[in-house]
Each structure stands twice: as C-alpha cells, then as structure tokens.
Design an enzyme around this catalytic site. Structure first.
Site, PDB file in Angstrom:
ATOM      1  N   SER A  37       6.233   0.332  -1.428  1.00  0.00           N
ATOM      2  CA  SER A  37       7.404   0.623  -2.263  1.00  0.00           C
ATOM      3  C   SER A  37       7.024   0.719  -3.734  1.00  0.00           C
ATOM      4  O   SER A  37       5.980   0.235  -4.167  1.00  0.00           O
ATOM      5  CB  SER A  37       8.464  -0.457  -2.088  1.00  0.00           C
ATOM      6  OG  SER A  37       8.733  -0.689  -0.724  1.00  0.00           O
TER       7      SER A  37
HETATM    8  N1  SAH Z   1       6.931  -3.900   2.039  1.00  0.00           N
HETATM    9  C1  SAH Z   1       5.906  -2.907   2.334  1.00  0.00           C
HETATM   10  C2  SAH Z   1       6.478  -1.506   2.452  1.00  0.00           C
HETATM   11  C3  SAH Z   1       7.204  -1.334   3.713  1.00  0.00           C
HETATM   12  S1  SAH Z   1       7.600   0.318   4.129  1.00  0.00           S
HETATM   13  C4  SAH Z   1       4.818  -2.964   1.301  1.00  0.00           C
HETATM   14  O1  SAH Z   1       4.943  -3.733   0.337  1.00  0.00           O
HETATM   15  O2  SAH Z   1       3.816  -2.263   1.467  1.00  0.00           O
HETATM   16  C5  SAH Z   1       8.535  -0.022   5.581  1.00  0.00           C
HETATM   17  C6  SAH Z   1       7.732  -0.607   6.709  1.00  0.00           C
HETATM   18  O3  SAH Z   1       8.628  -0.909   7.768  1.00  0.00           O
HETATM   19  C7  SAH Z   1       6.680   0.332   7.287  1.00  0.00           C
HETATM   20  O4  SAH Z   1       5.449  -0.322   7.284  1.00  0.00           O
HETATM   21  C8  SAH Z   1       7.175   0.583   8.700  1.00  0.00           C
HETATM   22  O5  SAH Z   1       6.119   0.714   9.650  1.00  0.00           O
HETATM   23  C9  SAH Z   1       7.965  -0.681   8.972  1.00  0.00           C
HETATM   24  N2  SAH Z   1       8.935  -0.548  10.070  1.00  0.00           N
HETATM   25  C10 SAH Z   1       9.574   0.553  10.511  1.00  0.00           C
HETATM   26  N3  SAH Z   1      10.378   0.266  11.538  1.00  0.00           N
HETATM   27  C11 SAH Z   1      10.252  -1.066  11.765  1.00  0.00           C
HETATM   28  C12 SAH Z   1      10.827  -1.965  12.715  1.00  0.00           C
HETATM   29  N4  SAH Z   1      11.696  -1.551  13.626  1.00  0.00           N
HETATM   30  N5  SAH Z   1      10.457  -3.255  12.644  1.00  0.00           N
HETATM   31  C13 SAH Z   1       9.564  -3.693  11.731  1.00  0.00           C
HETATM   32  N6  SAH Z   1       8.997  -2.891  10.806  1.00  0.00           N
HETATM   33  C14 SAH Z   1       9.333  -1.589  10.831  1.00  0.00           C
END
Ligand code: SAH
Length: 200
Positions: free
Chosen positions: A53
């Site tokens: 993010s």
């Molecule tokens: N906080 C992270 C960015 C996350 S982006 C950072 O600092 O890098 C959103 C993330 O949610 C992605 O890695 C994606 O794979 C994950 N995601 C998507 N669907 C999900 C689900 N159903 N359960 C858990 N994680 C999920």
C-alpha cells in the site's frame, strides 16, 4: 526537505506511529527493481497480483487504529509484511492472515531476517479471521471486504476494541470504515474513500 518519510508523516501526530515509520525501511519490502521508488508515496507491485500500500495510507490507517503496547492485533492481507512490521513495532502480538501461500512465506522469511518478533502467520481466507486467538483488541484489514465483515467483528472484543476495514464492491470505490465496540453496541464510521485489492 529531502526526507521522504517526513513528507509522508506530515499529518501524523501519534508518536508511536511516527517512530515505527522511522524504524521500518519500506525498501526492504519492495522488489529489487523498484528500489528507487521505495519511498515514493505510491502503491507498488510485490508479485502474485498484490501491491504494497501507499505509505501515507499505511500511516493514516495505523494512526486511526490507535494501537497500543498491550494489544493483540489481527491483520488481514499480510502482503509484503510492511504493515505487519509497523504494527509489530507498536503492539504486543500480531496475528496476520494472507491468502497467497507464496506471499505469506516470503513475508515470514523477510520479517524473521529483519528480527521482527511476536508475529504469527496464517495462510488462508482472511474473511474468516483467525478465531483460535480471538478476541483481538484491534483488527486491521488491507484488503477490501464487499460488505460488513461480520466474521471479523465477532472476533473483535471487548469494550474499546477498534476494527478498521475497507468496505465496498470490488473494482469500485471502497470506504475505510472504523468499527468500535462500546459497552453494548458497535458503532460504525466511514473515514476515507480508497481503492484496495478485494478479497479473493
Ligand atoms: N498490507 C500489505 C498489502 C496488502 S495488499 C503490505 O503492507 O504489503 C492485499 C493483500 O491481501 C494481498 O497480499 C492479497 O493477496 C491479500 N488477500 C486477498 N484476498 C485475501 C483473503 N481472502 N484473505 C487474506 N488475504 C487476502
């Protein structure tokens, strides 16, 4: 003037959040070929269809979460582990759930190598939360929920608990929503329009 972190933190007053941002180098969470952009205030691709993010949004959401030293936090969407590391600087334990096995493994290896402790990793569907360790004083999601995240809110407790979740339809504008557990009610406030990856 050339301090990019100072610019990112311009509207952040919580001293713990400011300190955590100084302690965790975002460059360590960004792919090699994007190192020059590591402190740009942008989301960046981290592989497996995910993005790290935008740092100003990580800072604001962390401040809204109002984290404290004695708390156990549930995080949904481990991704690169950057937000996880920021939280781990401030709170007692972080329980983080990621859908992608590859991202979950890489994040664990990265945080272990950086010496970040008190983080528990789970690969699975974050929509279910992680009930084995509930209740949590704080819940933070960096992946958007299509509607009110009832399963997560069941795991938020006791009075004073705060959950910060982007809620809205995939591919459209979502709203960072803050839920607060009061004595006998759950309040809901809409804070900011955002575009996050949606639950898969
Ligand atoms: N906080 C992270 C960015 C996350 S982006 C950072 O600092 O890098 C959103 C993330 O949610 C992605 O890695 C994606 O794979 C994950 N995601 C998507 N669907 C999900 C689900 N159903 N359960 C858990 N994680 C999920």
């Amino acid at each position: 003037m050339n301090d990019p972190i100072q610019k990112i933190l311009w509207n952040i007053t919580n001293p713990d959040v400011r300190k955590a941002f100084r302690a965790v180098d975002r460059a360590r969470f960004v792919p090699d070929k994007l190192q020059n952009e590591a402190w740009f205030d942008l989301p960046l691709p981290i592989g497996d269809e995910a993005t790290i993010s935008q740092p100003s949004l990580v800072a604001k959401m962390t401040e809204w979460l109002d984290p404290g030293p004695n708390q156990r936090v549930l995080e949904i969407g481990t991704g690169s582990g950057y937000q996880t590391a920021i939280l781990a600087e401030i709170v007692e334990e972080v329980y983080t759930v990621e859908f992608s096995a590859q991202l979950s493994r890489t994040a664990k290896e990265r945080l272990d190598a950086l010496g970040v402790k008190d983080v528990h990793y789970r690969c699975g569907d974050g929509a279910e939360g992680w009930s084995a360790h509930a209740p949590y004083e704080r819940i933070l999601s960096t992946v958007a929920f299509p509607e009110k995240p009832d399963r997560l809110l069941e795991q938020l407790g006791p009075a004073g608990g705060i959950a910060l979740i982007p809620v809205g339809p995939p591919g459209e504008t979502q709203f960072v929503t803050r839920y607060r557990r009061q004595e006998d009610e759950l309040t809901e406030e809409t804070l900011l329009p955002v575009r996050f990856l949606s639950l898969r």
